[in-house]
Design a protein around this motif. Structure first.
Motif, mmCIF file in Angstrom:
data_model
loop_
_atom_site.group_PDB
_atom_site.id
_atom_site.type_symbol
_atom_site.label_atom_id
_atom_site.label_comp_id
_atom_site.label_asym_id
_atom_site.label_seq_id
_atom_site.Cartn_x
_atom_site.Cartn_y
_atom_site.Cartn_z
ATOM 1 N N GLN A 248 -87.547 -83.996 37.903
ATOM 2 C CA GLN A 248 -88.111 -83.319 36.725
ATOM 3 C C GLN A 248 -87.873 -81.823 36.723
ATOM 4 O OE1 GLN A 248 -91.750 -84.390 34.964
ATOM 5 N NE2 GLN A 248 -91.970 -86.268 36.153
ATOM 6 N N HIS A 249 -87.510 -81.283 37.891
ATOM 7 C CA HIS A 249 -87.280 -79.838 37.980
ATOM 8 C C HIS A 249 -85.867 -79.571 38.471
ATOM 9 C CE1 HIS A 249 -91.689 -80.440 38.273
ATOM 10 N NE2 HIS A 249 -91.654 -79.458 37.378
ATOM 11 N N PRO A 250 -84.931 -79.377 37.541
ATOM 12 C CA PRO A 250 -83.528 -79.209 37.930
ATOM 13 C C PRO A 250 -83.339 -78.041 38.899
ATOM 14 C CG PRO A 250 -83.864 -78.669 35.583
ATOM 15 C CD PRO A 250 -85.114 -79.320 36.085
ATOM 16 N N THR A 251 -82.457 -78.250 39.905
ATOM 17 C CA THR A 251 -82.210 -77.204 40.900
ATOM 18 C C THR A 251 -81.042 -76.323 40.481
ATOM 19 O OG1 THR A 251 -80.610 -78.538 42.086
ATOM 20 C CG2 THR A 251 -82.899 -78.708 42.808
ATOM 21 N N TYR A 252 -80.341 -76.739 39.461
ATOM 22 C CA TYR A 252 -79.102 -76.061 39.082
ATOM 23 C C TYR A 252 -79.063 -75.936 37.572
ATOM 24 C CZ TYR A 252 -74.056 -75.769 38.184
ATOM 25 O OH TYR A 252 -72.827 -75.407 37.728
ATOM 26 N N ASN A 253 -78.635 -74.745 37.079
ATOM 27 C CA ASN A 253 -78.541 -74.533 35.630
ATOM 28 C C ASN A 253 -77.077 -74.409 35.242
ATOM 29 O OD1 ASN A 253 -78.518 -73.564 33.008
ATOM 30 N ND2 ASN A 253 -80.499 -72.561 33.262
ATOM 31 N N ILE A 254 -76.525 -75.493 34.717
ATOM 32 C CA ILE A 254 -75.094 -75.529 34.402
ATOM 33 C C ILE A 254 -74.719 -74.475 33.355
ATOM 34 C CG2 ILE A 254 -75.440 -77.487 32.801
ATOM 35 C CD1 ILE A 254 -72.360 -77.806 34.607
ATOM 36 N N ASP A 255 -75.661 -74.175 32.458
ATOM 37 C CA ASP A 255 -75.401 -73.191 31.398
ATOM 38 C C ASP A 255 -75.182 -71.780 31.943
ATOM 39 O OD1 ASP A 255 -75.150 -74.231 28.900
ATOM 40 O OD2 ASP A 255 -77.306 -74.406 28.552
ATOM 41 N N GLU A 256 -75.778 -71.513 33.140
ATOM 42 C CA GLU A 256 -75.697 -70.154 33.679
ATOM 43 C C GLU A 256 -74.633 -70.015 34.756
ATOM 44 O OE1 GLU A 256 -79.678 -69.240 34.858
ATOM 45 O OE2 GLU A 256 -80.318 -68.962 32.775
ATOM 46 N N ASP A 257 -73.860 -71.095 35.005
ATOM 47 C CA ASP A 257 -72.850 -71.053 36.065
ATOM 48 C C ASP A 257 -71.531 -70.517 35.513
ATOM 49 O OD1 ASP A 257 -71.047 -71.420 38.094
ATOM 50 O OD2 ASP A 257 -71.559 -73.523 38.451
ATOM 51 N N GLU A 258 -71.171 -69.330 35.979
ATOM 52 C CA GLU A 258 -69.930 -68.717 35.478
ATOM 53 C C GLU A 258 -68.691 -69.471 35.927
ATOM 54 O OE1 GLU A 258 -70.173 -64.608 36.614
ATOM 55 O OE2 GLU A 258 -71.906 -64.338 35.282
ATOM 56 N N SER A 260 -68.386 -72.761 36.001
ATOM 57 C CA SER A 260 -68.236 -74.099 35.428
ATOM 58 C C SER A 260 -67.019 -74.128 34.498
ATOM 59 C CB SER A 260 -69.508 -74.512 34.691
ATOM 60 O OG SER A 260 -69.660 -73.750 33.514
ATOM 61 N N ASN A 261 -66.469 -75.317 34.332
ATOM 62 C CA ASN A 261 -65.257 -75.517 33.537
ATOM 63 C C ASN A 261 -65.572 -75.341 32.052
ATOM 64 O OD1 ASN A 261 -63.008 -76.534 32.259
ATOM 65 N ND2 ASN A 261 -63.340 -78.658 32.909
ATOM 66 N N LYS A 262 -65.080 -74.262 31.469
ATOM 67 C CA LYS A 262 -65.399 -73.947 30.069
ATOM 68 C C LYS A 262 -64.388 -74.575 29.091
ATOM 69 C CE LYS A 262 -68.763 -70.848 31.050
ATOM 70 N NZ LYS A 262 -68.895 -71.090 32.493
ATOM 71 N N SER A 263 -63.310 -75.161 29.643
ATOM 72 C CA SER A 263 -62.230 -75.637 28.752
ATOM 73 C C SER A 263 -62.671 -76.820 27.881
ATOM 74 C CB SER A 263 -61.009 -76.035 29.581
ATOM 75 O OG SER A 263 -61.262 -77.255 30.250
ATOM 76 N N VAL A 264 -63.775 -77.490 28.256
ATOM 77 C CA VAL A 264 -64.215 -78.630 27.454
ATOM 78 C C VAL A 264 -65.247 -78.215 26.396
ATOM 79 C CG1 VAL A 264 -63.629 -80.419 29.123
ATOM 80 C CG2 VAL A 264 -65.850 -79.315 29.282
ATOM 81 N N GLY A 265 -65.446 -76.912 26.226
ATOM 82 C CA GLY A 265 -66.342 -76.424 25.166
ATOM 83 C C GLY A 265 -67.780 -76.328 25.630
ATOM 84 N N PRO A 266 -68.649 -75.699 24.828
ATOM 85 C CA PRO A 266 -70.043 -75.511 25.242
ATOM 86 C C PRO A 266 -70.839 -76.814 25.180
ATOM 87 C CG PRO A 266 -69.723 -74.666 23.012
ATOM 88 C CD PRO A 266 -68.383 -75.155 23.481
ATOM 89 N N LEU A 267 -71.940 -76.864 25.942
ATOM 90 C CA LEU A 267 -72.858 -78.000 25.840
ATOM 91 C C LEU A 267 -73.491 -77.991 24.453
ATOM 92 C CD1 LEU A 267 -74.574 -77.614 29.316
ATOM 93 C CD2 LEU A 267 -73.225 -79.579 28.576
ATOM 94 N N LYS A 268 -73.667 -79.188 23.876
ATOM 95 C CA LYS A 268 -74.261 -79.267 22.538
ATOM 96 C C LYS A 268 -75.719 -79.690 22.572
ATOM 97 C CE LYS A 268 -69.971 -80.731 20.297
ATOM 98 N NZ LYS A 268 -69.261 -81.987 19.990
ATOM 99 N N PHE A 269 -76.117 -80.408 23.601
ATOM 100 C CA PHE A 269 -77.440 -81.033 23.603
ATOM 101 C C PHE A 269 -78.281 -80.640 24.821
ATOM 102 C CE2 PHE A 269 -80.593 -84.358 24.097
ATOM 103 C CZ PHE A 269 -80.968 -84.656 22.798
#
Ligand code: AAT
Length: 291
Positions: A248-258, A260-269
Motif C-alpha cells: 500500500q505504500h510504494p517504495t519507488y516513484n516512477i514519475d520522479e525517476d530521471e 526511467s525510459n521516456k521513449s514510451v511517453g508519459p504515464l496516463k493513469f
C-alpha cells in the motif's frame, strides 16, 4: 443485438452486456486457442476481442496495463528480473520497459496470433517488444513456469484473460505454487483478479489459495476500466516469505525517476496516490477479502 454494434455477451456476466459501436472490422481470425477480432470502434479507438470478450481498447488500456505493472514494481526496490505471463499485446512490456533497474524481461504468451495482430494494429502496445531486454516465449504460462529455476524473478505479472478458455489454470492453486517457487524471497506477483461486482466467488477462491501459498502478504487492489465487465477490474498482489513488502505504500516513484525510459511517453493513469488508493475496498468486498 443491434446492427453495427458489438455486445459482450458471456455467461461470466449473465444478464448484462456492454456494447461498443463498430465503425469497421479490421481483422477476424481463428488461432489454435481462440477467436481473434480487431475492430475500429467509434469512441474507444481500436478494440481487441478474444472469444467474444474485450481484452483492450486504445482509449482505456492505460488504466489496466499501468496499474497491473506499476503497483507490483513500485512496491519493491530495484526490480531486475521480471516475468510477464499472457499480455501478448505488449502493453505490460511497454510499462515494464520504463524501469532503468530492470535487466531482464521474459514474456510467455500462449497465442502467437495475439502478438502478430498487436504488431499490426496496436503499435502503441507492441512497442513493448522493441526493448532489447525482452525475450519472448510463445507457449502456455503454466508449462513455462514449471521449468523456471527456483528464486529466479523479482516480480511476476500475470496479465491473463478470464478463467474460461486457455487461461483457466492461471487461476488455480498449482499455478500459484509455481509462481511462488519462481520468485526470489520477498518477490512479488500481480495477477488479473476479476471484478468485485461480478466475481466475488472467484476472488474468494483466489484469495484463499494465495493465503495458503504466499507467506509474505496477500492483498487485493482494483482500478476502473470502462470497457471491462462492470467497469472495474482487480488484481491480487502477493509476496513470498523474505524481506516484507508493504504494497500500500510504494517504495519507488516512477514519475520522479530521471533515468526511467521516456521513449514510451508519459504515464496516463498511474501515480503514487492512486497506487495506495487502489487497496481501499468497499465494505462488501472487504468483508470477503480481509476475513
Ligand atoms: N493486456 C491485455 C489484457 C489481457 S490479454 C490476456 C492474454 O493472456 C491473451 O493474449 C491470451 O492469449 C493470454 N493467455 C491466456 N491463457 C494463457 C496461458 N495459459 N498462458 C499464456 N498466456 C495466456 C487480459 C484481459 C482481461 C479481460 C477481462 N475481462
Amino acid at each position: 443485438i443491434m446492427p453495427g454494434w458489438f455486445s459482450e455477451i458471456n455467461p461470466m456476466w449473465p444478464g448484462e452486456a456492454h456494447s461498443l459501436k463498430v465503425e469497421k472490422v479490421l481483422f477476424q481470425g481463428k488461432s489454435d486457442f481462440q477467436n481473434v477480432v480487431v475492430f475500429q470502434s467509434s469512441t474507444y479507438g481500436k478494440v481487441l476481442i478474444l472469444d467474444g470478450v474485450i481484452q483492450l481498447t486504445e482509449r482505456d488500456e492505460c488504466a489496466y496495463q499501468e496499474m497491473i505493472t506499476h503497483i507490483p514494481l513500485c512496491s519493491i526496490p530495484n526490480p531486475k528480473k521480471v516475468l510477464v505471463i499472457g499480455g501478448g499485446d505488449g502493453g505490460v512490456l511497454r510499462e515494464v520497459s520504463r524501469y532503468s533497474s530492470v535487466e531482464q524481461i521474459d514474456i510467455c504468451e500462449i497465442d502467437k496470433m495475439v502478438i502478430d495482430v498487436s504488431k499490426e494494429f496496436f503499435p502503441n502496445m507492441a512497442v513493448g517488444y522493441d526493448d532489447p531486454r525482452v525475450t519472448l516465449h510463445v507457449g502456455d504460462g503454466v508449462a513455462f513456469l514449471k521449468n523456471v529455476p527456483e528464486g529466479t524473478y523479482d516480480a511476476i505479472i500475470v496479465d491473463s484473460s478470464d478463467p474460461i478458455g486457455p487461461a483457466k489454470e492461471l487461476f488455480e492453486k498449482p499455478f500459484f505454487e509455481s509462481v511462488a517457487k519462481a520468485l526470489r524471497p520477498g518477490g512479488v506477483v500481480c495477477t488479473q483478479a476479476e471484478s468485485i461486482w461480478l466475481h466475488m466467488h472467484i476472488i474468494e477462491d483466489i484469495v484463499s489459495n494465495c493465503r495458503q501459498v504466499f507467506k509474505g502478504s496477500v492483498n487485493y487492489a482494483w482500478t476502473t476500466v470502462p470497457t471491462y465487465p462492470s467497469g472495474v477490474i482487480g488484481f491480487m498482489l502477493c509476496s513470498t516469505e523474505g524481506p516484507p513488502v508493504d504494497f500500500q505504500h510504494p517504495t519507488y516513484n516512477i514519475d520522479e525517476d530521471e533515468n526511467s525510459n521516456k521513449s514510451v511517453g508519459p504515464l496516463k493513469f498511474y501515480n503514487s496516490e492512486i497506487h495506495s488508493a487502489a487497496f481501499c475496498l468497499p465494505s462488501f468486498a472487504r468483508r470477503v477479502i480481509d476475513s
